[in-house]
Design a protein around this motif. Structure first.
Motif, short mmCIF file in Angstrom:
data_model
loop_
_atom_site.label_atom_id
_atom_site.label_comp_id
_atom_site.label_asym_id
_atom_site.label_seq_id
_atom_site.Cartn_x
_atom_site.Cartn_y
_atom_site.Cartn_z
N ALA A 127 0.86 -1.28 -0.05
CA ALA A 127 -0.05 -0.06 0.15
C ALA A 127 0.77 1.24 -0.02
CB ALA A 127 -0.99 0.15 1.22
N ILE A 128 1.94 1.19 0.85
CA ILE A 128 2.59 2.41 0.86
C ILE A 128 3.55 2.54 -0.42
CG2 ILE A 128 4.77 3.23 1.99
CD1 ILE A 128 3.89 2.09 4.46
N GLU A 129 4.02 1.63 -1.16
CA GLU A 129 4.59 1.53 -2.56
C GLU A 129 3.51 2.10 -3.35
OE1 GLU A 129 6.24 -2.09 -2.92
OE2 GLU A 129 8.10 -1.69 -1.64
N ALA A 130 2.34 2.16 -3.16
CA ALA A 130 1.40 2.36 -4.53
C ALA A 130 1.09 3.86 -4.26
CB ALA A 130 -0.25 1.56 -4.10
N ILE A 131 1.65 4.72 -3.27
CA ILE A 131 1.30 5.88 -2.96
C ILE A 131 1.70 7.02 -4.23
CG2 ILE A 131 1.58 8.23 -1.55
CD1 ILE A 131 1.06 6.02 0.94
N PRO A 132 3.30 6.87 -4.33
CA PRO A 132 3.86 7.69 -5.26
C PRO A 132 3.15 7.71 -6.74
CG PRO A 132 5.49 6.82 -4.15
CD PRO A 132 4.22 5.99 -3.81
N PRO A 133 2.98 6.39 -7.28
CA PRO A 133 2.21 6.58 -8.62
C PRO A 133 0.87 6.98 -8.44
CG PRO A 133 3.30 4.37 -8.12
CD PRO A 133 3.27 5.14 -7.03
N ALA A 134 0.09 6.87 -7.57
CA ALA A 134 -1.25 7.48 -7.27
C ALA A 134 -1.10 8.82 -7.19
CB ALA A 134 -2.18 6.90 -6.10
N VAL A 135 -0.27 9.52 -6.32
CA VAL A 135 -0.01 10.84 -6.64
C VAL A 135 0.20 11.44 -7.87
CG1 VAL A 135 1.37 12.88 -5.50
CG2 VAL A 135 0.42 11.15 -3.94
N LEU A 136 1.23 10.79 -8.66
CA LEU A 136 1.67 11.16 -9.86
C LEU A 136 0.38 11.29 -10.80
CD1 LEU A 136 3.88 11.73 -11.99
CD2 LEU A 136 4.06 9.51 -12.40
N MET A 137 -0.50 10.21 -10.88
CA MET A 137 -1.47 10.24 -11.67
C MET A 137 -2.72 11.58 -11.21
SD MET A 137 -1.54 8.27 -13.94
CE MET A 137 0.39 8.46 -13.77
N ALA A 138 -2.64 11.60 -9.84
CA ALA A 138 -3.58 12.65 -9.46
C ALA A 138 -3.25 14.02 -9.89
CB ALA A 138 -3.67 12.76 -7.75
N VAL A 139 -1.70 14.33 -10.12
CA VAL A 139 -1.26 15.51 -10.64
C VAL A 139 -1.27 15.56 -12.10
CG1 VAL A 139 0.99 17.02 -11.01
CG2 VAL A 139 0.52 15.63 -8.65
N ILE A 140 -1.13 14.55 -12.76
CA ILE A 140 -1.12 14.61 -14.28
C ILE A 140 -2.68 14.37 -14.89
CG2 ILE A 140 1.03 14.08 -14.75
CD1 ILE A 140 0.08 11.26 -15.68
N ALA A 141 -3.52 14.02 -14.03
CA ALA A 141 -4.96 13.62 -14.74
C ALA A 141 -5.59 14.80 -15.19
CB ALA A 141 -5.85 12.93 -13.58
N PRO A 142 -5.76 15.93 -14.43
CA PRO A 142 -6.27 17.15 -14.99
C PRO A 142 -5.70 17.66 -16.46
CG PRO A 142 -5.89 17.52 -12.70
CD PRO A 142 -5.15 16.08 -13.20
N THR A 143 -4.46 17.46 -16.49
CA THR A 143 -3.90 17.90 -17.77
C THR A 143 -4.25 16.91 -18.84
OG1 THR A 143 -1.93 18.52 -16.79
CG2 THR A 143 -1.71 18.00 -19.14
N ALA A 182 1.51 7.10 -17.20
CA ALA A 182 0.72 6.21 -16.41
C ALA A 182 1.13 4.76 -16.54
CB ALA A 182 -0.67 6.16 -16.75
N ILE A 183 1.56 4.35 -17.93
CA ILE A 183 1.74 2.98 -18.42
C ILE A 183 3.38 2.95 -17.76
CG2 ILE A 183 2.72 1.57 -20.13
CD1 ILE A 183 0.38 2.80 -21.57
N ALA A 184 4.29 3.80 -17.78
CA ALA A 184 5.60 3.76 -17.35
C ALA A 184 5.67 3.64 -15.87
CB ALA A 184 6.38 5.25 -17.90
N SER A 185 4.98 4.42 -15.27
CA SER A 185 4.73 4.41 -13.62
C SER A 185 4.58 3.00 -13.04
CB SER A 185 3.87 5.25 -13.20
OG SER A 185 2.60 4.86 -13.40
N HIS A 186 4.11 2.02 -13.90
CA HIS A 186 3.79 0.67 -13.26
C HIS A 186 5.33 -0.10 -13.19
CE1 HIS A 186 -0.53 0.55 -13.09
NE2 HIS A 186 -0.31 1.00 -14.25
N ARG A 187 6.17 0.14 -14.16
CA ARG A 187 7.36 -0.52 -14.15
C ARG A 187 8.62 0.63 -13.73
NH1 ARG A 187 6.15 -5.39 -13.69
NH2 ARG A 187 4.87 -5.96 -15.41
N LEU A 188 8.65 1.82 -13.85
CA LEU A 188 9.71 2.60 -13.72
C LEU A 188 9.79 3.34 -12.20
CD1 LEU A 188 10.16 3.79 -17.33
CD2 LEU A 188 11.44 2.03 -16.46
N SER A 189 10.76 3.88 -12.13
CA SER A 189 10.82 4.87 -10.83
C SER A 189 9.82 6.13 -10.95
CB SER A 189 12.12 5.31 -10.48
OG SER A 189 12.59 6.06 -11.41
N VAL A 243 10.21 11.53 -16.73
CA VAL A 243 10.90 12.05 -17.92
C VAL A 243 10.24 11.38 -19.06
CG1 VAL A 243 13.17 11.09 -19.15
CG2 VAL A 243 13.33 11.73 -16.57
N VAL A 244 9.68 10.15 -19.10
CA VAL A 244 8.81 9.53 -20.18
C VAL A 244 7.93 10.24 -20.63
CG1 VAL A 244 7.36 7.51 -20.83
CG2 VAL A 244 9.61 7.23 -19.63
#
Length: 100
Positions: A41-57, A73-80, A86-87
């Protein structure tokens, strides 16, 4: 430029809330046993925050930005987090250069 007292108080209040949230989390986590479920659950927080930031865009701009958000979004499943950003930036730059 003038600075209103209410604006200054709001800035200090937001800074205090941010600091207390971060410090509080660090203090409280010492008393929590981190099992595999909580670690996931803790490791899922950074991608979730990233999606929350870019979703309005993704929904408020053109096709280049929407496709770049999908690539991020796709890159966040495998990359840092940094590599995912950067992607996304590279994708939007290339798509804008291509005229999309």
């Amino acid at each position: 430029m003038t600075l209103d007292l209410n604006t200054l108080l709001a800035i200090f209040a937001m800074a205090a809330a941010t600091i207390f949230t971060r410090v509080g989390g660090l203090v409280l986590i010492r008393y929590v046993e981190i099992d595999e479920r909580r670690r996931t659950a803790i490791e899922a927080i950074p991608p979730a925050v990233l999606m929350a930031v870019i979703a309005p865009t993704a929904f408020a701009t053109g096709w280049a930005e929407t496709l770049a958000c999908a690539a991020t979004a796709i890159a966040s499943h495998r990359l840092s987090m940094l590599a995912s950003v950067v992607v996304g930036v590279a994708t939007v730059a290339l798509l804008r250069a291509a005229g999309l």
